[in-house]
Design a protein around this motif. Structure first.
Motif, short mmCIF file in Angstrom:
data_model
loop_
_atom_site.label_atom_id
_atom_site.label_comp_id
_atom_site.label_asym_id
_atom_site.label_seq_id
_atom_site.Cartn_x
_atom_site.Cartn_y
_atom_site.Cartn_z
N UNK A 171 -11.86 -70.17 -27.15
CA UNK A 171 -12.51 -68.85 -27.24
C UNK A 171 -13.07 -68.43 -25.89
N UNK A 172 -13.63 -69.38 -25.16
CA UNK A 172 -14.17 -69.07 -23.83
C UNK A 172 -13.04 -68.67 -22.88
N UNK A 173 -11.91 -69.38 -22.98
CA UNK A 173 -10.74 -69.04 -22.16
C UNK A 173 -10.27 -67.62 -22.45
N UNK A 174 -10.20 -67.28 -23.74
CA UNK A 174 -9.74 -65.95 -24.12
C UNK A 174 -10.73 -64.86 -23.73
N UNK A 175 -12.03 -65.20 -23.72
CA UNK A 175 -13.05 -64.19 -23.40
C UNK A 175 -12.88 -63.65 -21.99
N UNK A 176 -12.42 -64.49 -21.06
CA UNK A 176 -12.24 -64.03 -19.68
C UNK A 176 -11.14 -62.97 -19.56
N UNK A 177 -10.24 -62.94 -20.54
CA UNK A 177 -9.16 -61.95 -20.49
C UNK A 177 -9.64 -60.57 -20.93
N UNK A 178 -10.80 -60.49 -21.57
CA UNK A 178 -11.27 -59.21 -22.10
C UNK A 178 -12.55 -58.72 -21.44
N UNK A 179 -13.46 -59.62 -21.11
CA UNK A 179 -14.78 -59.23 -20.59
C UNK A 179 -14.93 -59.71 -19.15
N UNK A 237 -1.97 -56.64 -15.63
CA UNK A 237 -0.69 -57.31 -15.43
C UNK A 237 -0.80 -58.33 -14.30
N UNK A 238 0.17 -59.23 -14.24
CA UNK A 238 0.19 -60.21 -13.17
C UNK A 238 0.44 -59.56 -11.82
N UNK A 239 1.14 -58.42 -11.82
CA UNK A 239 1.38 -57.73 -10.56
C UNK A 239 0.06 -57.22 -9.96
N UNK A 240 -0.77 -56.61 -10.81
CA UNK A 240 -2.07 -56.15 -10.31
C UNK A 240 -2.97 -57.32 -9.95
N UNK A 241 -2.83 -58.44 -10.67
CA UNK A 241 -3.61 -59.63 -10.32
C UNK A 241 -3.18 -60.17 -8.96
N UNK A 242 -1.88 -60.11 -8.68
CA UNK A 242 -1.39 -60.56 -7.37
C UNK A 242 -1.94 -59.69 -6.25
N UNK A 243 -2.06 -58.38 -6.50
CA UNK A 243 -2.63 -57.49 -5.49
C UNK A 243 -4.10 -57.83 -5.24
N UNK A 282 -4.64 -63.08 -18.54
CA UNK A 282 -3.80 -61.87 -18.45
C UNK A 282 -2.34 -62.21 -18.70
N UNK A 283 -1.89 -63.36 -18.19
CA UNK A 283 -0.51 -63.78 -18.41
C UNK A 283 -0.22 -64.01 -19.89
N UNK A 284 -1.17 -64.60 -20.59
CA UNK A 284 -0.99 -64.83 -22.02
C UNK A 284 -0.93 -63.51 -22.80
N UNK A 285 -1.75 -62.55 -22.41
CA UNK A 285 -1.70 -61.24 -23.06
C UNK A 285 -0.34 -60.60 -22.87
N UNK A 286 0.21 -60.71 -21.67
CA UNK A 286 1.53 -60.17 -21.43
C UNK A 286 2.61 -60.93 -22.20
N UNK A 287 2.43 -62.26 -22.29
CA UNK A 287 3.40 -63.07 -23.02
C UNK A 287 3.47 -62.68 -24.49
N UNK A 288 2.30 -62.46 -25.09
CA UNK A 288 2.26 -62.08 -26.50
C UNK A 288 2.79 -60.65 -26.73
N UNK A 289 2.77 -59.85 -25.69
CA UNK A 289 3.31 -58.49 -25.82
C UNK A 289 4.81 -58.43 -25.58
N UNK A 290 5.43 -59.57 -25.28
CA UNK A 290 6.88 -59.64 -25.15
C UNK A 290 7.42 -59.56 -23.74
N UNK A 291 6.58 -59.60 -22.74
CA UNK A 291 7.05 -59.52 -21.36
C UNK A 291 7.51 -60.91 -20.87
#
Length: 360
Positions: free
Chosen positions: A72-80, A138-144, A201-210
């Protein structure tokens, strides 16, 4: 619509962070109760090298709660924002302390209760004034973000200072100064939180089918996270082995949270658009949590008695008790009958005659 979605994500991250603290705090209680049950049965204790706890279902329940809390703590960083999620980790200490006093009969003294209240108040203030990070979807924006010169300078400073602490300050001062190894854990921990944020962020993209698995950045972040966590565990264990837990825990929390807030502010520009009152509120909430954690840990074994009060309060308490005793011995003059002067004179003469008779 985007603002509403961002606000909804913020509340999701907040809920995950709170759930993480509840599960992690409860996991310590379940594992402790499992170990106590083994001790009552006469089995070999974990501190003596025994592994009988692997056969205790309560211990496994605690381990499961710990895993759920970390997920849950891992997932929280993807949203907050990390500036919000990391300080809220202190609530797991509060949950553990309260549940210990309830289910393990461990005493929570007045300092601990005040510390719990301060931690709750500080967390509430931080939630109200939490910063809003720049959108990274996205991972692209994270790379920037990772290519930003400010973050590169910060990461280089962290790595260089950590190497100096490990190879120069560690052999000289590591056995006598708690800050040496704790600073290593805190500095490297700030980078690990950034890796966790990117993997979320990568997991969110993975679940969305990217096709995230084909992106090299995700694997690089995973490898960096494993290295950072390994370094943190190694040097945190060294600090705990040398110094008391009541010293290491609050110092580590303060330094780790400060490092994460600095890294998050540089990487995600969380503080760039904050107004002054939100900045003051966030800092005040963080300092309030720090004070609460300090009281909860530093004085947890100290009994609170009236003798620990300051001298002026003890003097006031003594004077108050003395005035109460004198009030009990002597009634108020408003309720005493007024005797005539001749009655007083005759009464004094009778007392003198009685005293002379006793002397004879």
């Amino acid at each position: 619509m985007g603002a509403a979605g961002g606000r909804a994500g913020f509340y999701v991250g907040l809920g995950l962070a709170l759930a993480s603290s509840a599960f992690i705090g409860g996991s310590f209680i379940l594992k402790k109760k499992g170990l106590l049950r083994l001790c009552r049965r006469g089995r070999a204790r974990a501190g003596q090298g025994g592994h009988a706890y692997l056969q205790e279902w309560l211990w496994w329940a605690g381990l499961l709660c710990m895993g759920v809390g970390e997920a849950a703590n891992f997932a929280a960083y993807a949203f907050a924002p990390a500036t919000l999620v990391t300080p809220l980790g202190a609530l797991s200490v509060l949950v553990s302390a309260v549940l210990s006093s309830t289910f393990l009969n461990e005493q929570l003294n007045v300092h601990g209760k005040i510390g719990c209240i301060l931690s709750i108040l500080g967390s509430t203030v931080m939630v109200i004034h939490a910063p809003q990070e720049e959108e990274v979807s996205s991972l692209e924006s994270m790379a920037e973000k990772l290519k930003d010169p400010g973050f590169i300078v910060f990461a280089v400073c962290v790595l260089v200072s950590s190497l100096l602490l490990i190879f120069v300050a560690g052999p000289r001062y590591g056995q006598s100064n708690v800050l040496v190894y704790v600073l290593v854990c805190s500095a490297i921990g700030s980078l690990s939180v950034s890796c966790v944020k990117g993997l979320g962020i990568a997991l969110k993209e993975l679940f969305s089918g990217k096709p995230v698995l084909k992106e090299p950045l995700g694997w690089v972040l995973l490898v960096c996270l494993v290295i950072c966590i390994s370094v943190q565990i190694n040097y945190l264990n060294k600090a705990l082995d040398i110094f008391n837990t009541s010293v290491v825990t609050p110092v580590y929390y303060v330094l780790f949270t400060t490092s994460v807030m600095m890294c998050s502010a540089i990487l995600f520009k969380e503080w760039q658009h904050m107004v002054l009152d939100n900045i003051i509120g966030t800092i005040s909430g963080f300092l309030t949590i720090v004070s609460g954690i300090f009281l909860l840990h530093a004085f947890r074994d100290m009994p609170f008695t009236p003798d620990l009060l300051p001298l002026f309060l003890q003097q006031g308490r003594t004077d108050l008790h003395a005035s109460w005793r004198s009030a009990d011995r002597h009634q108020s003059c408003q309720h005493q009958p007024l005797l005539p002067s001749e009655d007083k004179g005759s009464q004094s003469a009778e007392e003198e005659e009685e005293e002379e008779g006793e002397s004879m």
